[in-house]
Scaffold this active site. Structure first.
Site, PDB file in Angstrom:
ATOM      1  N   ASP A 156      59.910 -93.512  19.919  1.00  0.00           N
ATOM      2  CA  ASP A 156      59.504 -94.558  20.858  1.00  0.00           C
ATOM      3  C   ASP A 156      59.984 -95.891  20.286  1.00  0.00           C
ATOM      4  OD1 ASP A 156      58.255 -96.577  22.258  1.00  0.00           O
ATOM      5  OD2 ASP A 156      56.274 -95.645  22.266  1.00  0.00           O
ATOM      6  N   PHE A 166      50.808 -96.114  19.758  1.00  0.00           N
ATOM      7  CA  PHE A 166      50.629 -96.577  21.138  1.00  0.00           C
ATOM      8  C   PHE A 166      51.905 -96.280  21.903  1.00  0.00           C
ATOM      9  CE2 PHE A 166      50.886 -99.482  24.680  1.00  0.00           C
ATOM     10  CZ  PHE A 166      49.606 -99.446  25.198  1.00  0.00           C
ATOM     11  N   LYS A 183      61.606-102.975  27.419  1.00  0.00           N
ATOM     12  CA  LYS A 183      61.365-104.343  26.957  1.00  0.00           C
ATOM     13  C   LYS A 183      62.634-105.175  26.862  1.00  0.00           C
ATOM     14  CE  LYS A 183      56.882-103.694  24.639  1.00  0.00           C
ATOM     15  NZ  LYS A 183      56.044-104.534  25.501  1.00  0.00           N
TER      16      LYS A 183
END
Length: 386
Positions: A215, A130, A244
């Site tokens: 990622d 994802f 984040k």
């Protein structure tokens, strides 16, 4: 106050929060919840951390936004910290994880076209991965359920089986511009990459002149017990995408890259309006100061990680519906043979916030400065739900 004006894009719990402090959230009735979601790995220092709050107050009274037509000291300071605490040389600032991924994909294709010609633009991604919901990031997300309604996606992308050495050997070629991988698959179920697999990706990318992209949007910025997740695996990629926890709750993202790859971008190739704004960069600098200088990563994450894993593994021995406990640092997945939504909802009813990761995994994402007592309380509620 009406809920009807928000688009129906999220499956929300039936609660409205008004205040947060540390690991605690309070709804509009004043009920206290223990938050082991952390805004999905965002609130690394908990809610309303005084350092972050004071930085926002001070910086917002000075300068918040000026655009990237001008320099600002906060952006320069933040990028220096990121580079001096990593193996990278250049930083592109943005506002979110998906934006960081988009920047990484564009940089890799530009690098490929410069060094391998127009045919060198293929991007290889992992099944079950994802990377985000914008069209580029969605195109390299290895979960069809997110893609089906939005085709056609971008072309020249190819999936491979995660952790499968033979599959990547067959599919990578001289036309491959980049390989993108999560060191720990987050939304796919908290599945760590094997060190040998990441080492092979590094070797194959070097052999084929391809860019290796990590990622680390969810697993980076201290959550594994190192500032960058790649440090835990002993493999240095060419590009890392972060967001984040970088802002501790304030929106910010970044793509960091090696000098030889970063040099492919020239003015006009990529940009965004808010990226690198003084306010976001000041907050991120304060967050990194807490994580690095106050040794929250070095001491707290590693100590609490061992404690949390030990407790969860004991629960696995006691409750046979737990089939696996996995992850790294304070990014933890508990695989369940039973109905995970029922367990999560029961925890919610007992004022513990947890979320899923894939179809059968419950995700534990406490703040990185969580206490032993808070871990004990969370696990007590979790055990009752089991």
């Amino acid at each position: 106050m009406s809920k009807s004006y928000l688009m129906n894009t999220y499956g929300r719990f039936d609660v409205t929060f008004e205040k947060g402090e540390g690991t605690k959230l309070y709804d509009k009735e004043g009920n206290e919840y223990l938050d082991f979601v952390s805004g999905v790995a965002v609130n690394c220092l908990g809610h309303c951390n005084p350092v972050i709050v004071n930085t926002i107050k001070e910086q917002s009274s000075k300068l918040m936004h000026i655009s990237n037509y001008y320099w600002n000291e906060n952006a320069m300071k933040l990028t220096e910290i990121l580079c001096k605490n990593s193996d990278f040389d250049k930083v592109f600032m943005c506002n979110s994880g998906t934006e960081a991924i988009e920047a990484g994909l564009k940089l890799a294709r530009k690098y490929g076209s410069i060094h391998g010609g127009e045919e060198k633009k293929e991007i290889i991604y992992m099944e079950n991965s994802f990377h985000g919901r914008t069209m580029g990031a969605l195109s390299v997300t290895g979960q069809p359920k997110y893609q089906e309604s939005f085709r056609p996606l971008i072309g020249d992308v190819k999936s491979v089986k995660f952790n499968d050495q033979e599959d990547i050997k067959i599919k990578i070629s001289k036309n491959t511009a980049a390989v993108i991988v999560e060191p720990i698959q987050g939304e796919g179920g908290i599945i760590p990459a094997k060190k040998e697999y990441l080492k092979l990706l590094r070797e194959l990318c070097d052999e084929n002149g391809a860019v290796l992209i990590f990622d680390e949007v969810q697993c980076g910025m201290g959550r594994t017990g190192k500032l960058f997740a790649y440090e835990k695996f002993g493999v240095v990629p060419d590009i890392v995408c972060i967001a984040k926890a970088l802002g501790g709750g304030f929106p910010i993202g970044a793509m960091v890259a090696k000098e030889n790859v970063a040099a492919s971008f020239v003015p006009g190739d990529h940009g965004n309006t808010y990226g690198g704004n003084p306010l976001a960069c000041a907050v991120a600098t304060s967050v990194l100061g807490e994580l690095i200088d106050k040794k929250i990563i070095e001491v707290n994450v590693n100590e609490k990680s061992g404690y949390l894993f030990d407790k969860l593994k004991k629960l696995k021995e006691k409750y046979h519906i737990i089939s696996d406990v996995r992850g790294m640092g304070l990014l933890v997945g508990v695989e369940i043979k039973s109905d995970i939504k029922k367990i999560i909802n029961t925890c919610f009813e007992n004022k513990l916030l947890l979320i899923t990761a894939g179809a059968n995994v419950i995700r534990f994402l406490p703040p990185l400065n969580v206490s032993f007592e808070e871990i004990d309380k969370a696990l007590s509620i979790f055990e009752k739900a089991l």
